[in-house]
Design a protein around this motif. Structure first.
Motif, PDB file in Angstrom:
ATOM      1  N   TRP A 276       2.288  38.708   4.884  1.00 44.62           N
ATOM      2  CA  TRP A 276       2.572  38.052   4.307  1.00 44.62           C
ATOM      3  C   TRP A 276       4.176  38.404   4.302  1.00 44.62           C
ATOM      4  N   TRP A 341       5.265  30.637   1.486  1.00 42.58           N
ATOM      5  CA  TRP A 341       4.684  29.156   1.330  1.00 42.58           C
ATOM      6  C   TRP A 341       3.499  28.678   2.047  1.00 42.58           C
ATOM      7  N   SER A 344       2.034  30.396   4.984  1.00 47.68           N
ATOM      8  CA  SER A 344       0.768  30.714   5.214  1.00 47.68           C
ATOM      9  C   SER A 344      -0.382  29.791   5.182  1.00 47.68           C
TER      10      SER A 344
END
Length: 385
Positions: A276, A341, A344
């Motif tokens: 992440w 975001w 991902s």
């Protein structure tokens, strides 16, 4: 005859040694808990070093046994699962503290101390490199394919690209030689980071910390101990609680499920993505269809942080006193979260277009809007005077 002064002299020498760095260090009286993240990063580094050294005693850098040794550490070694989970989840907390530390430094103008800022950004780059090659070591599906994708980016370099990739691989594809040299680098780089961290701290203590006003060398200073050391203890406690919860209750919360499958060069995962804390850079990389352009954008997204001391010249360096900079700062934070975001999500519409727009906005904020805001506010101050 017994010399009763000897223990006292030892204690006195230790106190004198620590006085300039910890005990009597002049510290601004108005700093808040956001200044704790520097010490929290030191704690994270110590945890990563200790757990990493202990894990290295059981790890085998061989493509046939690497995945099995991870399972062996987790299942067979006494308390091995704690070491493994501490090291894996500690990396996530490490980067969380890094991003908050950099954001606080940008907001309150810590870049004004140019040497300390540049050393800090260098530390960030070395930490990225260390975390990436560490992610490859478990030799799971996502580890293998992440290494394949990222190392292949170097092939975009004209003339020497493919030769450079083969030199890093140690052959014509990712193999045991690649894993072995990644393991050696992952072991050595943290000690280089430790050395640079000490230099970073010495440079900081030489000029002194800034404060929420953005001004350095204020006369309203207090000793570091006990006023700020207590805050550090509070931060250490909270970090320890979060890391304990992740390690014992949610050990796989931040791990990609694909990495629990042994590496297979014949099967490509449906969606390849890094951890992440690299997703924002991955989104910038994917935003440009051209390999060379994407690689340059990825590198520029990190190296651009070196430009802040050059582009910002203003009497008040903290965004607290600069409404324009405050707005730009929060737009930059929003952009970073959006890129994380988007990174991902799969590389398909509408995410490809969104990544291009948001990536452009990221560079626009740092290269144009922040310097432009500094020039406008400087001109306004000149007119007032």
């Amino acid at each position: 005859m017994k010399n009763y002064n000897k223990p006292y002299r030892k204690k006195h020498f230790l106190i004198n040694l620590l006085n300039p760095f910890i005990i009597d260090l002049p510290t601004p009286s108005n700093i808040n808990y956001l200044w704790n993240f520097g010490s929290l990063l030191s704690l994270c580094l110590i945890i990563q070093l200790i757990t990493g050294i202990l894990l290295a005693m059981h790890y085998s850098p061989d493509i046939d046994t690497a995945f099995k040794t991870i399972a062996h550490i987790t299942r067979d070694i006494n308390k091995g699962f704690i070491l493994r989970n501490l090291h894996a989840n500690g990396a996530s907390l490490f980067f969380l503290c890094i991003y908050i530390h950099i954001a606080r430094s940008m907001y309150h103008g810590s870049w004004k101390n140019t040497i300390t800022w540049n050393i800090g950004i260098t530390l960030y780059i070395l930490t990225i490199l260390t975390a990436f090659i560490g992610y490859v070591l478990p030799w799971g599906q996502m580890s293998f394919w992440a290494a394949t994708v990222i190392t292949n980016l170097l092939s975009a370099i004209p003339f020497i690209g493919y030769k450079l990739v083969q030199w890093i691989w140690g052959g014509f594809s990712i193999s045991g030689a690649t894993l072995n040299r990644f393991y050696k680098l992952h072991y050595v780089l943290p000690f280089i980071i430790l050395l640079l961290t000490i230099i970073h701290l010495l440079s900081l203590h030489n000029k002194g910390s800034n404060n929420p006003t953005g001004l350095q060398n204020t006369i309203d200073n207090i000793t570091f101990h006990p006023y700020n050391s207590i805050k550090d203890i509070h931060g250490f406690t909270i970090l320890a609680i979060i890391l304990t919860l992740l390690t014992l209750h949610y050990p796989s919360l931040l791990t990609d499920p694909e990495n629990f499958i042994p590496a297979n060069s014949m099967i490509t995962p449906i969606h390849i993505q890094p951890e992440w804390y690299f997703l924002y850079a991955y989104a910038i990389l994917r935003s440009i269809p051209n390999k060379l352009g994407g690689t340059l954008a990825l590198i520029a997204s990190i190296l651009i942080l070196y430009s802040l001391p050059i582009t910002q010249i203003y009497i008040y360096t903290s965004a607290t006193f600069r409404p324009g900079l405050k707005s730009i700062f929060w737009l930059l934070i929003t952009t970073f979260l959006l890129l994380t975001w988007i990174g991902s999500e799969p590389a398909e519409k509408p995410y490809t277009l969104a990544s291009l727009i948001v990536s452009s906005w990221y560079f626009l904020l740092i290269l144009i809007l922040i310097p432009l805001n500094s020039i406008i506010e400087k001109q306004s101050l000149t007119k007032i005077n």
